[in-house]
Design a protein around this motif. Structure first.
Motif, PDB file in Angstrom:
ATOM      1  N   LYS A   1       8.868   9.949  -4.544  1.00  0.00           N
ATOM      2  CA  LYS A   1      10.312   9.738  -4.766  1.00  0.00           C
ATOM      3  C   LYS A   1      10.948  11.021  -5.282  1.00  0.00           C
ATOM      4  N   GLU A   2      10.199  11.757  -6.104  1.00  0.00           N
ATOM      5  CA  GLU A   2      10.710  13.025  -6.641  1.00  0.00           C
ATOM      6  C   GLU A   2      10.930  14.053  -5.540  1.00  0.00           C
TER       7      GLU A   2
ATOM      8  N   ALA B   1       0.831  -1.205   0.000  1.00  0.00           N
ATOM      9  CA  ALA B   1       0.000   0.000   0.000  1.00  0.00           C
ATOM     10  C   ALA B   1       0.867   1.259   0.000  1.00  0.00           C
ATOM     11  N   PHE B   2       1.934   1.259   0.806  1.00  0.00           N
ATOM     12  CA  PHE B   2       2.853   2.406   0.813  1.00  0.00           C
ATOM     13  C   PHE B   2       3.551   2.548  -0.535  1.00  0.00           C
ATOM     14  N   GLU B   3       3.999   1.428  -1.102  1.00  0.00           N
ATOM     15  CA  GLU B   3       4.664   1.476  -2.406  1.00  0.00           C
ATOM     16  C   GLU B   3       3.740   2.082  -3.460  1.00  0.00           C
ATOM     17  N   TYR B   4       2.491   1.658  -3.465  1.00  0.00           N
ATOM     18  CA  TYR B   4       1.508   2.179  -4.416  1.00  0.00           C
ATOM     19  C   TYR B   4       1.293   3.678  -4.200  1.00  0.00           C
ATOM     20  N   TYR B   5       1.125   4.093  -2.945  1.00  0.00           N
ATOM     21  CA  TYR B   5       0.878   5.496  -2.625  1.00  0.00           C
ATOM     22  C   TYR B   5       2.068   6.360  -3.031  1.00  0.00           C
TER      23      TYR B   5
ATOM     24  N   GLU C   1      12.097   3.458   1.826  1.00  0.00           N
ATOM     25  CA  GLU C   1      13.269   3.248   2.697  1.00  0.00           C
ATOM     26  C   GLU C   1      13.340   4.323   3.776  1.00  0.00           C
ATOM     27  N   ASP C   2      12.976   5.575   3.420  1.00  0.00           N
ATOM     28  CA  ASP C   2      12.999   6.670   4.397  1.00  0.00           C
ATOM     29  C   ASP C   2      11.924   6.480   5.460  1.00  0.00           C
TER      30      ASP C   2
END
Length: 124
Positions: free
Chosen positions: A58-59, A47-51, A65-66
């Motif tokens: 990332k931009e 869910a976090f990866e998708y969000y 990772e943070d």
């Protein structure tokens, strides 16, 4: 996923606020937020990866990772906070990586011991 998205936004806002205050107020004693998840790998991590992907975080120098520096999980099915049941996600990821390396190392060791005529019986 609207409720998860709201939860994720609140968590990310708390982390951003922590970094903002930490960088602005060098003497700040603001406590580092921590978030405890149940089912992190199966539900919350994707869910976090998708969000993060959908909102181009990332931009803005904010990736999973943070965030994982603030995340904790339960080791087992029991959602009880105790010394035997809590682990940081960062340590969990390191442990999983180490476990995979040990599995490969053990397989190679096992495979090297096998007689040549037996090697084709087993697959990696």
């Amino acid at each position: 996923m609207p409720s998860a998205e709201l939860s994720i936004k609140v968590i990310i806002d708390r982390v951003k606020n922590y970094y903002k205050c930490k960088n602005k107020c060098k003497n700040s004693k603001k406590a580092k937020p921590m978030f405890i998840f149940r089912g992190y790998n199966k539900y919350w991590e994707p869910a976090f990866e998708y969000y993060i992907k959908e909102h181009n975080l990332k931009e803005h120098n904010l990736g999973l990772e943070d965030l994982e520096d603030f995340f904790w999980l339960f080791n087992g099915q029991n959602a009880r906070i105790s010394d035997n049941n809590m682990m940081s996600v960062s340590n969990y990821n390191r442990l999983e990586k180490y476990n995979e390396e040990l599995k490969k190392e053990s397989w190679n060791e096992f495979n090297n011991i096998l007689p040549i005529n037996m090697k084709d019986k087993f697959r990696s």
